[in-house]
Design an enzyme around this catalytic site. Structure first.
Site, PDB file in Angstrom:
ATOM      1  N   HIS A   1      -2.314  -2.607  -9.511  1.00 54.62           N
ATOM      2  CA  HIS A   1      -3.294  -1.935  -8.663  1.00 54.62           C
ATOM      3  C   HIS A   1      -4.560  -2.773  -8.609  1.00 54.62           C
ATOM      4  CE1 HIS A   1      -5.842   1.248  -6.993  1.00 54.62           C
ATOM      5  NE2 HIS A   1      -4.717   1.845  -6.663  1.00 54.62           N
TER       6      HIS A   1
ATOM      7  N   HIS B   1       0.858  -1.190   0.000  1.00 54.84           N
ATOM      8  CA  HIS B   1       0.000   0.000   0.000  1.00 54.84           C
ATOM      9  C   HIS B   1       0.891   1.236   0.000  1.00 54.84           C
ATOM     10  CE1 HIS B   1      -3.456   2.467   0.553  1.00 54.84           C
ATOM     11  NE2 HIS B   1      -3.753   2.235   1.816  1.00 54.84           N
TER      12      HIS B   1
ATOM     13  N   ASP C   1       2.722   5.318  -6.871  1.00 52.76           N
ATOM     14  CA  ASP C   1       3.995   5.249  -6.140  1.00 52.76           C
ATOM     15  C   ASP C   1       5.209   5.143  -7.048  1.00 52.76           C
ATOM     16  OD1 ASP C   1       2.033   3.355  -3.982  1.00 52.76           O
ATOM     17  OD2 ASP C   1       2.964   5.263  -3.439  1.00 52.76           O
TER      18      ASP C   1
HETATM   19  C1  SDX Z   1      -1.444   2.013  -3.364  1.00 50.67           C
HETATM   20  O1  SDX Z   1      -6.195   0.644  -3.239  1.00 50.67           O
HETATM   21  C2  SDX Z   1      -5.710   1.839  -3.515  1.00 50.67           C
HETATM   22  O2  SDX Z   1      -6.373   2.705  -4.047  1.00 50.67           O
HETATM   23  C3  SDX Z   1      -4.261   2.022  -3.083  1.00 50.67           C
HETATM   24  C4  SDX Z   1      -3.584   3.321  -3.505  1.00 50.67           C
HETATM   25  C5  SDX Z   1      -4.182   4.551  -2.796  1.00 50.67           C
HETATM   26  O3  SDX Z   1      -4.042   5.648  -3.334  1.00 50.67           O
HETATM   27  O4  SDX Z   1      -4.686   4.371  -1.652  1.00 50.67           O
HETATM   28  O5  SDX Z   1      -3.706   3.472  -4.915  1.00 50.67           O
HETATM   29  C6  SDX Z   1      -2.091   3.329  -3.134  1.00 50.67           C
HETATM   30  O6  SDX Z   1      -1.410   1.194  -2.470  1.00 50.67           O
HETATM   31  C7  SDX Z   1      -0.930   1.688  -4.748  1.00 50.67           C
HETATM   32  C8  SDX Z   1      -0.353   0.238  -4.834  1.00 50.67           C
HETATM   33  C9  SDX Z   1       1.063   0.284  -4.226  1.00 50.67           C
HETATM   34  N1  SDX Z   1       1.622  -1.077  -4.140  1.00 50.67           N
HETATM   35  C10 SDX Z   1       2.583  -1.514  -4.969  1.00 50.67           C
HETATM   36  O7  SDX Z   1       3.015  -0.853  -5.918  1.00 50.67           O
HETATM   37  C11 SDX Z   1       3.123  -2.898  -4.605  1.00 50.67           C
HETATM   38  C12 SDX Z   1       3.256  -3.738  -5.874  1.00 50.67           C
HETATM   39  N2  SDX Z   1       1.890  -4.060  -6.376  1.00 50.67           N
HETATM   40  C13 SDX Z   1       1.324  -5.363  -5.984  1.00 50.67           C
HETATM   41  O8  SDX Z   1       1.673  -5.762  -4.683  1.00 50.67           O
HETATM   42  C14 SDX Z   1      -0.163  -5.445  -6.353  1.00 50.67           C
HETATM   43  O9  SDX Z   1      -0.274  -4.976  -7.635  1.00 50.67           O
HETATM   44  C15 SDX Z   1      -1.196  -4.763  -5.484  1.00 50.67           C
HETATM   45  C16 SDX Z   1      -1.083  -5.123  -4.057  1.00 50.67           C
HETATM   46  C17 SDX Z   1      -1.090  -3.286  -5.624  1.00 50.67           C
HETATM   47  C18 SDX Z   1      -2.580  -5.185  -5.991  1.00 50.67           C
HETATM   48  O10 SDX Z   1      -2.684  -6.541  -5.734  1.00 50.67           O
HETATM   49  P1  SDX Z   1      -4.028  -7.342  -6.122  1.00 50.67           P
HETATM   50  O11 SDX Z   1      -5.091  -6.440  -6.592  1.00 50.67           O
HETATM   51  O12 SDX Z   1      -4.360  -8.271  -4.995  1.00 50.67           O
HETATM   52  O13 SDX Z   1      -3.583  -8.125  -7.386  1.00 50.67           O
HETATM   53  P2  SDX Z   1      -2.924  -9.519  -7.387  1.00 50.67           P
HETATM   54  O14 SDX Z   1      -1.844  -9.597  -6.358  1.00 50.67           O
HETATM   55  O15 SDX Z   1      -4.017 -10.549  -7.343  1.00 50.67           O
HETATM   56  O16 SDX Z   1      -2.209  -9.506  -8.814  1.00 50.67           O
HETATM   57  C19 SDX Z   1      -2.820 -10.067  -9.941  1.00 50.67           C
HETATM   58  C20 SDX Z   1      -1.680 -10.773 -10.670  1.00 50.67           C
HETATM   59  C21 SDX Z   1      -0.939 -11.804  -9.791  1.00 50.67           C
HETATM   60  O17 SDX Z   1      -0.371 -12.776 -10.687  1.00 50.67           O
HETATM   61  P3  SDX Z   1      -1.185 -14.167 -10.966  1.00 50.67           P
HETATM   62  O18 SDX Z   1      -1.597 -14.721  -9.603  1.00 50.67           O
HETATM   63  O19 SDX Z   1      -2.367 -13.773 -11.827  1.00 50.67           O
HETATM   64  O20 SDX Z   1      -0.195 -15.044 -11.683  1.00 50.67           O
HETATM   65  O21 SDX Z   1      -0.677  -9.790 -11.023  1.00 50.67           O
HETATM   66  C22 SDX Z   1       0.560 -10.102 -10.364  1.00 50.67           C
HETATM   67  C23 SDX Z   1       0.219 -11.022  -9.210  1.00 50.67           C
HETATM   68  O22 SDX Z   1       1.328 -11.865  -8.922  1.00 50.67           O
HETATM   69  N3  SDX Z   1       1.104  -8.834  -9.905  1.00 50.67           N
HETATM   70  C24 SDX Z   1       2.390  -8.471 -10.005  1.00 50.67           C
HETATM   71  C25 SDX Z   1       2.446  -7.172  -9.484  1.00 50.67           C
HETATM   72  N4  SDX Z   1       1.238  -6.778  -9.085  1.00 50.67           N
HETATM   73  C26 SDX Z   1       0.415  -7.823  -9.347  1.00 50.67           C
HETATM   74  N5  SDX Z   1       3.475  -9.120 -10.476  1.00 50.67           N
HETATM   75  C27 SDX Z   1       4.647  -8.439 -10.435  1.00 50.67           C
HETATM   76  N6  SDX Z   1       4.794  -7.172  -9.943  1.00 50.67           N
HETATM   77  C28 SDX Z   1       3.711  -6.518  -9.473  1.00 50.67           C
HETATM   78  N7  SDX Z   1       3.844  -5.274  -8.991  1.00 50.67           N
END
Ligand code: SDX
Length: 429
Positions: free
Chosen positions: A309, A268, A367
């Site tokens: 996201h 997050h 971010d």
């Molecule tokens: C913020 O919610 C909000 O609005 C948050 C925010 C706000 O203003 O409040 O926008 C701020 O928190 C932005 C997000 C910051 N976090 C990151 O940048 C961390 C990296 N991102 C990931 O951890 C992830 O994308 C999340 C946590 C942001 C979202 O996760 P989800 O929605 O649970 O998605 P997921 O993990 O189910 O991903 C779907 C697929 C998965 O692969 P498969 O299981 O389909 O094989 O995408 C992959 C994930 O492994 N994936 C990534 C990835 N993000 C998702 N793979 C590599 N790198 C990534 N960054």
């Protein structure tokens, strides 16, 4: 106001009567299915991570994740970034409409008159080690504010809610700067009422009692823009935490402290710090492919920080504005070949062309570029999430106030129980 069903969902469960569930339409976005009556039929919904769950009604912020649209009280984020400023957006989030000139001036003056914190609060910092993470300090001192404001803790009193909103928006930069000064062993710098909001924050961060310190207007503008881009974002994890804490009747300072704690996580608000640490670990453009492979490996916990996201399956509109601001700030600072920016842009280009990211609709989020600007401004990496928390405060408060101002129930989710069924106790021999 009670919702009017626009349609009905019929849930047919084999061997049981069909359950009719009302569907409500919002002004924008997805319709919702009201599943409230399922409990009386012996069922719960099951939605780990609340991927498909609307937890509340709200009028504050709307996100269209497919189109990459973000509206605050209906105003697009790119127009607010170009024409507005952070305190005007705070007013908009809290009141629902943009202020006229007089309302805007009164709001700015009100915030200015709440920027100092009680002198006793200084003692709270002394209990932390100098190398404490500033987010640990912020969790503590923001929650402690409730010990100082007994005069405004009646959450059912709109006037108390109003002054608390002003106090939190005003004091977060002061506390944030204090957490930085404490970490480097420098004296706290008092807020100054002759400075603008972002200018005042940078002055408290970088001034010393030894000499006059002029804040660069370029950096003050960039700081204001960063606060503005972080101000609110619908029902994200930290805002939902604030709402859940608020639903118990906890005081607003405690609720915001809970939001700060939730924001700290690397998935997050901690991601901005994670981006810079990730780029530092990658070390150079030549290593990017190796890290892209790591990110794609399901057995490797490595993620591209600042990418992906829960809602945006398109470019995060804030990331676009942040990238433009990044170029502006670096150019105005005369930084032409920032290796970190070059690596971030190379990483973004490669990822956006890679099938793994394309198929999962993973794009840069807010971010991804923010840390590069913060670094150029001179903010240390461990302060990045504190900056995010400071910027997000009006959003947290607006959602808390929206919930408390109307009818609400304590949030209490249920579960799918997979534990032991009832068994008789017998001591293990
Ligand atoms: C913020 O919610 C909000 O609005 C948050 C925010 C706000 O203003 O409040 O926008 C701020 O928190 C932005 C997000 C910051 N976090 C990151 O940048 C961390 C990296 N991102 C990931 O951890 C992830 O994308 C999340 C946590 C942001 C979202 O996760 P989800 O929605 O649970 O998605 P997921 O993990 O189910 O991903 C779907 C697929 C998965 O692969 P498969 O299981 O389909 O094989 O995408 C992959 C994930 O492994 N994936 C990534 C990835 N993000 C998702 N793979 C590599 N790198 C990534 N960054």
């Amino acid at each position: 106001m009670a919702n009017e069903a626009t349609k009905t969902a019929k849930l047919s469960i084999e061997g049981e009567a069909t359950i009719e569930l009302p569907i409500y339409a919002g002004n924008e976005g997805q319709d919702v299915i009201d599943v409230g009556k399922l409990t009386s039929q012996g069922y719960f919904t099951y939605d780990p991570g609340f991927v498909s769950t609307a937890a509340c009604e709200s009028e504050i912020t709307y996100i269209d994740g497919d189109q990459g649209i973000l509206l605050h009280r209906g105003y697009p984020i790119d127009q607010l970034a170009e024409h507005s400023n952070y305190l005007e957006l705070c007013y908009l989030l809290l009141n629902g409409e943009l202020p006229d000139e007089a309302e805007g001036k009164l709001f700015v003056d009100t915030i200015k008159n709440h920027t100092m914190v009680h002198e006793q609060l200084n003692n709270f910092f002394r209990g932390f080690r100098r190398d404490a993470h500033p987010m640990a300090i912020m969790c503590g001192v923001v929650g402690a504010l409730s010990a100082f404001y007994h005069d405004s803790l009646d959450i059912d009193n709109p006037e108390h809610r109003r002054i608390t909103a002003h106090r939190l928006i005003a004091k977060m930069p002061t506390l944030a700067a204090m957490s930085y000064k404490y970490s480097i062993g420098q004296p706290f710098i008092y807020p100054r009422n002759d400075l603008g909001y972002a200018e005042n924050f940078l002055h408290m961060m970088f001034a010393t009692p030894c000499e006059d310190y002029q804040v660069s207007p370029t950096l003050a503008r960039a700081m204001d823009r960063i606060f503005l881009l972080h101000a609110d974002h619908e029902q994200n994890a930290s805002t939902s935490t604030v709402r859940l804490a608020g639903s118990t009747g906890a005081n607003p300072f405690a609720c915001i402290a809970a939001g700060i704690a939730a924001l700290w996580g690397p998935s997050h608000g901690g991601a901005n710090e994670g981006v810079l640490n990730m780029l530092d670990e990658i070390g150079g453009v030549e290593n990017i492919d190796q890290y892209i492979q790591k990110a794609k490996d399901p057995n490797d916990p490595f993620r591209i920080m600042g990418f992906g996201h829960r809602v945006y399956k398109n470019y995060d509109p804030r990331a676009k504005v942040m990238q433009e601001t990044c170029h502006e700030v670096l150019a105005e600072l005369g930084i032409t070949d920032d290796p970190i920016l070059e690596m971030a842009q190379a990483l973004e280009k490669i990822a956006l062309e890679d099938e793994y990211f394309v198929s999962r609709r993973l794009y840069p989020n807010v971010d991804f570029y923010s840390g590069i600007i913060l670094k150029a401004i001179g903010i240390p990496v461990e302060m990045f999430t504190v900056i995010f928390a400071t910027g997000r405060t009006p959003g947290w408060i607006a959602h808390w106030n929206e919930m408390i101002s109307g009818p609400y129930k304590i949030g209490r989710p249920r579960q799918l129980y997979k534990g032991s069924s009832k068994r008789e106790y017998s001591a293990k021999t």
